[in-house]
Scaffold this motif. Structure first.
Motif, PDB file in Angstrom:
ATOM      1  N   TYR A   1       0.838  -1.207   0.000  1.00 19.52           N
ATOM      2  CA  TYR A   1       0.000   0.000   0.000  1.00 19.52           C
ATOM      3  C   TYR A   1       0.872   1.255   0.000  1.00 19.52           C
ATOM      4  O   TYR A   1       0.580   2.228  -0.702  1.00 19.52           O
ATOM      5  CB  TYR A   1      -0.930  -0.007   1.219  1.00 19.52           C
ATOM      6  CG  TYR A   1      -1.998   1.060   1.165  1.00 19.52           C
ATOM      7  CD1 TYR A   1      -3.194   0.834   0.483  1.00 19.52           C
ATOM      8  CD2 TYR A   1      -1.811   2.303   1.769  1.00 19.52           C
ATOM      9  CE1 TYR A   1      -4.173   1.809   0.414  1.00 19.52           C
ATOM     10  CE2 TYR A   1      -2.781   3.286   1.704  1.00 19.52           C
ATOM     11  CZ  TYR A   1      -3.966   3.035   1.033  1.00 19.52           C
ATOM     12  OH  TYR A   1      -4.935   4.006   0.952  1.00 19.52           O
TER      13      TYR A   1
ATOM     14  N   ALA B   1      -0.142   3.459  -3.195  1.00 20.55           N
ATOM     15  CA  ALA B   1      -1.019   4.604  -2.919  1.00 20.55           C
ATOM     16  C   ALA B   1      -0.230   5.908  -2.990  1.00 20.55           C
ATOM     17  O   ALA B   1       0.901   5.986  -2.500  1.00 20.55           O
ATOM     18  CB  ALA B   1      -1.663   4.456  -1.548  1.00 20.55           C
TER      19      ALA B   1
ATOM     20  N   ASN C   1      -0.801   6.826   4.057  1.00 26.43           N
ATOM     21  CA  ASN C   1      -1.693   6.343   5.113  1.00 26.43           C
ATOM     22  C   ASN C   1      -1.307   4.915   5.466  1.00 26.43           C
ATOM     23  O   ASN C   1      -0.891   4.142   4.604  1.00 26.43           O
ATOM     24  CB  ASN C   1      -3.162   6.370   4.659  1.00 26.43           C
ATOM     25  CG  ASN C   1      -3.774   7.743   4.836  1.00 26.43           C
ATOM     26  OD1 ASN C   1      -3.451   8.452   5.779  1.00 26.43           O
ATOM     27  ND2 ASN C   1      -4.651   8.120   3.927  1.00 26.43           N
TER      28      ASN C   1
ATOM     29  N   ILE D   1      -7.981   2.005   7.033  1.00 26.31           N
ATOM     30  CA  ILE D   1      -6.987   2.895   6.441  1.00 26.31           C
ATOM     31  C   ILE D   1      -6.859   4.079   7.383  1.00 26.31           C
ATOM     32  O   ILE D   1      -7.834   4.797   7.617  1.00 26.31           O
ATOM     33  CB  ILE D   1      -7.394   3.363   5.036  1.00 26.31           C
ATOM     34  CG1 ILE D   1      -7.566   2.167   4.101  1.00 26.31           C
ATOM     35  CG2 ILE D   1      -6.355   4.335   4.474  1.00 26.31           C
ATOM     36  CD1 ILE D   1      -8.061   2.542   2.718  1.00 26.31           C
TER      37      ILE D   1
ATOM     38  N   ALA E   1     -13.585   4.687   3.115  1.00 25.03           N
ATOM     39  CA  ALA E   1     -12.531   4.853   2.114  1.00 25.03           C
ATOM     40  C   ALA E   1     -13.106   5.315   0.784  1.00 25.03           C
ATOM     41  O   ALA E   1     -14.227   4.938   0.405  1.00 25.03           O
ATOM     42  CB  ALA E   1     -11.783   3.536   1.921  1.00 25.03           C
TER      43      ALA E   1
ATOM     44  N   GLU F   1      -8.980   4.675  -2.771  1.00 29.31           N
ATOM     45  CA  GLU F   1      -8.391   4.007  -1.612  1.00 29.31           C
ATOM     46  C   GLU F   1      -8.806   2.540  -1.551  1.00 29.31           C
ATOM     47  O   GLU F   1      -8.004   1.671  -1.196  1.00 29.31           O
ATOM     48  CB  GLU F   1      -8.807   4.731  -0.333  1.00 29.31           C
ATOM     49  CG  GLU F   1      -8.128   6.075  -0.122  1.00 29.31           C
ATOM     50  CD  GLU F   1      -8.665   6.817   1.077  1.00 29.31           C
ATOM     51  OE1 GLU F   1      -7.881   7.520   1.737  1.00 29.31           O
ATOM     52  OE2 GLU F   1      -9.877   6.698   1.369  1.00 29.31           O
TER      53      GLU F   1
ATOM     54  N   SER G   1      -6.752   0.701  -4.054  1.00 33.60           N
ATOM     55  CA  SER G   1      -5.369   0.559  -3.592  1.00 33.60           C
ATOM     56  C   SER G   1      -5.264  -0.505  -2.506  1.00 33.60           C
ATOM     57  O   SER G   1      -4.331  -1.316  -2.506  1.00 33.60           O
ATOM     58  CB  SER G   1      -4.850   1.900  -3.060  1.00 33.60           C
ATOM     59  OG  SER G   1      -4.726   2.838  -4.108  1.00 33.60           O
TER      60      SER G   1
END
Length: 403
Positions: free
Chosen positions: A220, A224, A228, A288, A297, A301, A304
């Protein structure tokens, strides 16, 4: 491990198809409805005996026929000359048949573990946005990919659960005063069996989730475009607190706690006619940052995180000493340019990647490899094809036909 040749007979839209694959990247480019996903679905089915698109065998067989055959010639690695021929005969409504090197196997389940795959597709957004069953299905798929024998454990659990639920439903209909002792004794037997098999499944899930999340977190962070953190927690109907600070709960203790929880919920189970405790009721909460991914999200997101979970699973299986085939089905079109490039960088080292896309321009140029055009039921090598050694190949038909 990679597939060097795929053969199909009456699978989905294909009357027949002969597709020469290679180690490294293989791209299937074609408009929607032309059959490109059918090709990678066949590879997935030979690996997992399941499809990311349907839950039954019927749709896998070409309309008007009664049987489909999928074959794959699998090479252990680029440097290993060992080759296995996998074959699955799909017979909806009847027993499917599996062969390895033309030798019939006692069970189709014996194919599991020969070819390992990790698949990501738009349907996998359900892992993030869907019901708890979608997340349980995901973790169980990873468990079986790591340890193929767990498919038998999961099948045993489902069988015992079904038997126990049928008995609970029968007892619920009889009411408290009509429940006979023999049936209640049988319920105790099912409870013991379910707790033992459930503990094995639960332990495998917990171990896999613990091993998976560091890889998912790393994926991630790489994919991303914002910084985060991602987290996962496993929620179940029993206490998972360790017996000591240094040792996790063992399988025997998990079984004891499951049996105790079932006993404590016995009255509710008898009233409702259903098993209320066990891995079939568990949930995996994905977050997240500080918020649960489901409901909070953004679409980007979710993509991802879903992709990171699959890339995490891919890396986890590699850490176990196996090189799985990575399948990306219509993924790049859903990603922005930043995520596309980051994903391409993350998968460049895979032994084999199978990618489908409606538009070739959606796939980053760095993913060079063998490129196929899929149109009107024909699979053809493209003039843009580059093999794993960087040599440009002439275009020729792969032999695929949906006619």
């Amino acid at each position: 491990m990679y597939v060097e040749h795929l053969s199909l007979v009456d699978f989905r839209s294909y009357r027949s198809a002969e597709v020469p694959l290679q180690a490294g990247v293989n791209l299937f480019i074609g408009q929607n409805g032309q059959g490109k996903t059918n090709l990678v679905e066949a590879v997935e089915y030979l690996s997992t005996l399941s499809s990311h698109r349907v839950s039954s065998d019927g749709p896998l067989v070409r309309q008007g026929t009664e049987q489909a055959i999928a074959r794959a010639r699998v090479r252990a690695s680029r440097d290993d000359g060992r080759v296995l021929l996998l074959e699955l005969e799909i017979n909806p409504g009847r027993t499917n048949r599996a062969r390895i090197n033309k030798n019939p196997q006692p069970r189709t389940r014996d194919l599991l573990g020969v070819l390992r795959t990790i698949t990501f597709s738009p349907e996998d957004l359900a892992i993030i946005k869907g019901d708890p069953a979608d997340r349980r299905r995901f973790i169980d798929t990873v468990v079986v990919t790591r340890w193929p024998r767990m498919a038998g454990v999961k099948a045993d659990y489902d069988r015992i659960l079904k038997q126990r639920n049928m008995l609970l439903k029968q007892l619920a209909q009889q009411g408290p005063r009509g429940q006979d002792e023999d049936a209640l004794f049988t319920l105790e037997v099912f409870t013991e069996q379910l707790s033992q098999v459930g503990a094995e499944l639960l332990a495998a899930r917990l171990d896999t989730l613990s091993d998976l999340m560091p890889h998912t977190t790393a994926a991630y962070a790489e994919i991303a475009p914002v910084n985060n953190s991602v987290h996962a927690s496993y929620r179940t109907g029993i206490d998972l607190a360790p017996g000591t600070e240094s040792e996790p709960v063992g399988r025997d203790e998990l079984a004891r706690r499951l049996a105790l929880a079932m006993t404590e919920r016995r009255r509710d189970e008898l009233a409702r006619g259903v098993s209320l405790v066990g891995p079939h009721r568990d949930e995996i909460v994905l977050s997240i940052g500080e918020l649960p991914a489901k409901g909070y999200a953004s679409h980007g997101e979710c993509w991802s995180l879903g992709l990171s979970l699959k890339l995490g699973a891919f890396q986890l299986v590699r850490d176990d000493g196996v090189e799985p085939v990575l399948i990306l089905d219509d993924v790049f079109a859903e990603l922005d340019s930043t995520r596309r490039e980051r994903l391409a960088g993350a998968i460049e080292g895979a032994e084999q990647v199978l990618v489908t896309a409606a538009v070739g321009a959606d796939v980053p140029e760095r993913l060079v490899g063998r490129r196929f055009r899929v149109a009107a039921g024909e699979v053809e090598l493209s003039t843009e094809t580059v093999d794993s050694l960087g040599t440009t190949l002439p275009a020729h038909s792969g032999g695929g036909s949906a006619q």
